[in-house]
Design a protein around this motif. Structure first.
Motif, PDB file in Angstrom:
ATOM      1  N   ARG A   1       7.931 -31.405 -19.376  1.00 60.56           N
ATOM      2  CA  ARG A   1       6.781 -30.635 -19.669  1.00 60.56           C
ATOM      3  C   ARG A   1       5.491 -31.596 -20.143  1.00 60.56           C
ATOM      4  NH1 ARG A   1       3.766 -28.519 -24.175  1.00 60.56           N
ATOM      5  NH2 ARG A   1       2.843 -26.564 -23.757  1.00 60.56           N
TER       6      ARG A   1
ATOM      7  N   ALA B   1       1.807 -28.295 -17.888  1.00 56.89           N
ATOM      8  CA  ALA B   1       2.553 -27.790 -16.743  1.00 56.89           C
ATOM      9  C   ALA B   1       3.733 -28.536 -17.072  1.00 56.89           C
ATOM     10  CB  ALA B   1       1.983 -28.751 -15.416  1.00 56.89           C
TER      11      ALA B   1
ATOM     12  N   PHE C   1       6.415 -27.042  -9.508  1.00 61.90           N
ATOM     13  CA  PHE C   1       5.874 -26.477 -10.918  1.00 61.90           C
ATOM     14  C   PHE C   1       6.841 -25.470 -11.382  1.00 61.90           C
ATOM     15  CE2 PHE C   1       1.812 -28.326  -9.405  1.00 61.90           C
ATOM     16  CZ  PHE C   1       1.822 -29.276 -10.360  1.00 61.90           C
TER      17      PHE C   1
ATOM     18  N   ILE D   1       2.641 -23.577 -14.751  1.00 65.74           N
ATOM     19  CA  ILE D   1       1.478 -24.251 -14.712  1.00 65.74           C
ATOM     20  C   ILE D   1       0.369 -23.425 -15.462  1.00 65.74           C
ATOM     21  CG2 ILE D   1       0.985 -23.335 -12.400  1.00 65.74           C
ATOM     22  CD1 ILE D   1      -0.285 -26.062 -11.604  1.00 65.74           C
ATOM     23  N   ASP D   2      -0.506 -24.101 -16.151  1.00 65.71           N
ATOM     24  CA  ASP D   2      -1.796 -23.443 -16.641  1.00 65.71           C
ATOM     25  C   ASP D   2      -2.469 -22.639 -15.461  1.00 65.71           C
ATOM     26  OD1 ASP D   2      -4.170 -22.889 -18.138  1.00 65.71           O
ATOM     27  OD2 ASP D   2      -4.114 -24.561 -19.178  1.00 65.71           O
TER      28      ASP D   2
END
Length: 852
Positions: A318, A382, A393, A396-397
């Protein structure tokens, strides 16, 4: 064996005649096309593709150099849109691609910057700013009659041919005994873009005058193609550890969505005057224009932007503080190449003489290269999942897909002109020593090359004022369909012209960065003036079944280089320097006819490779802490090579050949990237700069076989195959890493091609496979070791073509390239660490060709 009339055998292009003076045979389409069209000459007994294949084999057998030939059969019988594609079928030859299309030719794994490229034996200009390689995708394949690759050059060739010398032969009126006209109309289809392209070519030639002493060939070619591709780059891999659990992960991930239009325009006008058997006057001209319009959306996520990543598992990490950019680039670029080459060749007594002047112009003009850049604040999170083949991913934001989260950072508008003018004058004299009883002669010659190259780069930068966002422009487009086969979510794209119009209507939202603009306008500019003085002497001695060619070439290079360097204390500083060097380059070639169908060859050669333009000029550029610099202290490559081959010709259309080669290179040049350094007082996170290594070695084995399966019962006797493979063992000594077993730069261990064909009556079909193994692209420094080595991954491409002759002179065809949709991949140190992977689809073309 196929035979030809003396009249036809004596009809050759000027390039062929020049090569014959040196005892080197260059093929043309003359005899093959006569056979294919059924024109009656003396004892022509075969037709179609088989005749052309037999001609190529016969030409290879008759040559005194170690070389290979692509005749018109090889060019036209597979989906080869440009000359680079046609060449990749030869033994020891591979290609470097751009957007899925072959662009640069690699001979035996040697960097294409170290190849010599000529048209009808005359040098062509180099339009690009960076290197000395010629982008052969600029030249349409349907303007070329034949292509020859000489892998061991004789002294009358230019010395800048460590990889080899590639000669493109264009047709002349005296290639055929009758007027001829060829035409093609084709459509093309790119599966990914789902767009249709089109193109065509027309060639007409013939002789005229009371005694047919004048000749003219006029040819034109046009094509337009559409290409789409997706590219993902998980770069700058590093090791992270949390609570004893370690993981290798990329620190940056970039996605590109490409949409490209490519247009090619080409033409030739070749004129000849042959008033008698002893005099030939000619004019060779060729024009090529290659236009590339590129639209590129980019999503760049800097994962490691401060903060401490957390390793969640051996396959998961992360990142807490990433920052993302959405960017669009519009890049419109046109390359032009043209040659004008008059000359005369005449014979008087035992002397054959030739004078030639060539003016070559090359240019690369970029009227538009605009970058529109919107960037988020930091603190974007992310989580990467590294359990699959490539990083993905896991989380993810979500704001990274919101156009309102991307304020404008800057707008960069770049315009560039690169122009090269090349003047070449040469004189060659061949003196027969035995009244023609054997092919024994002395040949001497001189050559002068004057090259001037200018690069003028203009790049303005306008920075954001305030906080206008991508969303506020009102120019947000929907995400691309099925980006990267669904592996990654790309997010919104950009309406380029709409965004530019928005900021032009709202000038208060942007401001010119005058300081950066001034730096940009000067930091890439340069002017190069090179003069090369060359002379040679060589002798060809025929002793029964043994032919020996020995001699020496001397080349003196005088270079003057002007450029600019950025220094933090003094700004832009103009620099000028000169570099002169002289090389003496002997060689020896031996050819022995063991039997009419068995030939042995050997060669010892010495060649050189001048540094690339961008490598040797003292430029320096920097962007966001990443620097690139030239190195005016570079030394040229030098190479000593040994070649040997054995060739067996069991039939007129068959060959079995094996060869070995060894090259020892001094001062090889490579690009090294150094982390956390400085240059000219500017602190940098990384600096890429060319350096000289100490030495490198290559040892290789080539094998080539071609055979029709005539022993099979009908209709299977129409099948045949050709296959070749090259294995190369290489190494290079890099400063600081001398004790490591590093392969030579851009050197694949394996190169292989295989073609299965069927020819029966009016029907022809071919399936071709081209393979190359991985090679090293970038070498890390001593401190980084293998952790920064970048490799190109292996690649296998499958092509196919079918055709049917509906009547004499009229053929329908359909072809497809990259049927297996092979991607282009790079990796960092290990194949698990994908550094770049670009995916393409297949391309198809279809149409009709006619001959009159």
């Amino acid at each position: 064996m196929q035979k030809f009339s003396s009249k036809m055998a004596g009809a050759s292009s000027f390039a062929l005649r020049l090569a014959m003076l040196a005892g080197v045979s260059i093929p043309t389409i003359a005899y093959a096309q006569d056979a294919a069209d059924g024109i009656q000459g003396d004892e022509i007994v075969v037709t179609g593709a088989r005749a052309q294949r037999e001609l190529a084999i016969e030409r290879k057998r008759d040559q005194v150099t170690i070389s290979d030939v692509v005749a018109s059969d090889g060019i036209g019988k597979l989906p080869d849109y440009n000359t680079a594609e046609a060449l990749q079928r030869l033994p020891g030859v591979s290609v470097q691609i751009d957007q899925g299309e072959p662009r640069y030719v690699v001979v035996r794994g040697i960097d294409p910057n170290l190849n010599q490229v000529t048209v009808d034996g005359n040098l062509v200009g180099i339009p690009e700013a960076e290197g000395r390689r010629v982008a052969l995708d600029t030249i349409p394949s349907d303007l070329v009659a034949a292509i020859e690759v000489v892998k061991a050059v004789t002294p009358d060739y230019d010395a800048n041919a460590i990889g080899g010398s590639i000669n493109l032969v264009t047709p002349t009126a005296f290639d055929k005994s009758e007027p001829f006209t060829y035409g093609t109309l084709r459509g093309s289809y790119n599966n990914k873009s789902e767009k249709l392209g089109y193109g065509g070519s027309l060639t007409h030639g013939g002789t005229f005058g009371a005694d047919k002493e004048f000749g003219i060939v006029v040819a034109a070619s046009y094509s337009k193609r559409y290409i789409d591709s997706d590219l993902v780059e998980p770069t700058n891999w590093a090791t992270f550890t949390t609570a004893g659990t370690s993981i290798n992960a990329p620190t940056n991930l970039v996605m590109f969505d490409y949409r490209i239009m490519r247009e090619r325009i080409g033409g030739i006008v070749n004129l000849d005057w042959r008033p008698n058997d002893d005099t030939r006057v000619y004019l060779r001209t060729i024009y090529n224009q290659f236009t590339d319009h590129e639209e590129r959306d980019q999503f760049n996520f800097v994962l490691l932007n401060g903060g401490t990543p957390t390793v969640l598992s051996p396959t998961s990490i992360r990142f807490p503080n990433g920052r993302a950019t959405r960017q669009f680039r519009q890049n419109n670029q046109t390359q032009k190449l043209y040659n004008i080459s008059p000359g005369v060749e005449w014979t008087f007594g035992a002397v054959e003489a030739e004078l030639n002047y060539t003016y070559a112009h090359a240019q690369e003009h970029t009227p538009i290269r605009d970058d529109l850049e919107f960037r988020t604040a930091a603190n974007r999170t992310a989580t990467l999942d590294l359990s699959g083949k490539r990083p993905a991913f896991a989380a993810i934001d979500p704001t990274l897909y919101d156009p309102a989260a991307f304020p404008l950072r800057r707008i960069r508008e770049r315009r560039e002109q690169i122009d090269e003018d090349l003047h070449t004058a040469r004189a060659d004299f061949k003196i027969a020593l035995d009244d023609g009883a054997t092919n024994t002669f002395v040949k001497v010659g001189a050559k002068f090359i004057d090259r001037v190259k200018d690069r003028d780069n203009q790049q303005s930068q306008r920075d954001a004022v305030g906080n206008s966002t991508f969303a506020q422009t009102g120019q947000v487009l929907s995400p691309p369909d099925d980006f990267y086969n669904g592996e990654y979510m790309f997010g919104p794209r950009m309406n380029y012209q709409g965004v530019l119009d928005f900021y032009n209507r709202n000038p208060q939202l942007i401001a010119l960065n005058a300081g950066q603009t001034a730096i940009n306008n000067a930091s890439l500019d340069y002017r190069i003036h090179e003069k090369i003085y060359a002379g040679y002497v060589m002798a060809n001695v025929e002793l029964g079944d043994l032919t020996a060619i020995g001699g020496v070439r001397i080349e003196r290079t005088e270079g003057r280089y002007n450029a600019n360097q950025l220094r933090t204390t003094t700004g832009i500083t103009p620099l000028r320097f000169g570099k002169n060097y002289t090389h003496v380059l002997p060689s020896l070639h031996l050819n022995y006819n063991v039997a009419p169908d068995f030939k042995l060859r050997a060669a010892w050669t010495n060649t050189l490779g001048r540094p690339n333009y961008d490598a040797v000029v003292p430029t320096f550029t920097e962007d966001a802490g990443v620097g690139t610099a030239g190195n005016p202290n570079l030394k040229p490559y030098t190479s000593m090579g040994f070649d040997a081959s054995a060739e067996y010709y069991p039939g007129s259309d068959s060959i079995v050949a094996v060869g070995m080669f060894y090259k020892r290179l001094k001062n090889p040049i490579f690009t090294q990237t150094i982390q956390n350094t400085s240059f000219a007082g500017v602190p940098l996170t990384s600096l890429s700069q060319p350096q000289n290594a100490d030495r490198g070695e290559l040892f290789g084995i080539e094998a080539n076989v071609q055979k029709r399966f005539t022993f099979l019962p009908a209709p299977f006797d129409g099948f045949g195959m050709s296959a070749n493979a090259t294995y190369v063992k290489s190494n290079v000594d890099v400063p600081g890493r001398e004790n490591e077993d590093l392969p030579f730069f851009r050197q694949s261990d394996w190169i292989a091609n295989a073609t299965l064909f069927f020819e029966k009556g009016p029907f022809e079909a071919r399936v071709a496979l081209a393979y190359r193994s991985s090679y090293i692209e970038n070498v890390g420094n001593a401190a980084q070791g293998t952790t920064a080595d970048i490799y190109a991954g292996p690649r296998t491409v499958l092509d196919a073509r079918v055709s049917y002759r509906v009547m004499k002179g009229v053929e329908l065809f359909a072809a497809a390239s990259n049927l297996n949709e092979a991607p282009m991949t790079f990796y960092q140190t290990t194949k698990r660490q994908t550094y770049s992977r670009e995916v393409y689809s297949w391309n198809g073309d279809f149409g009709v060709s006619v001959k009159f």
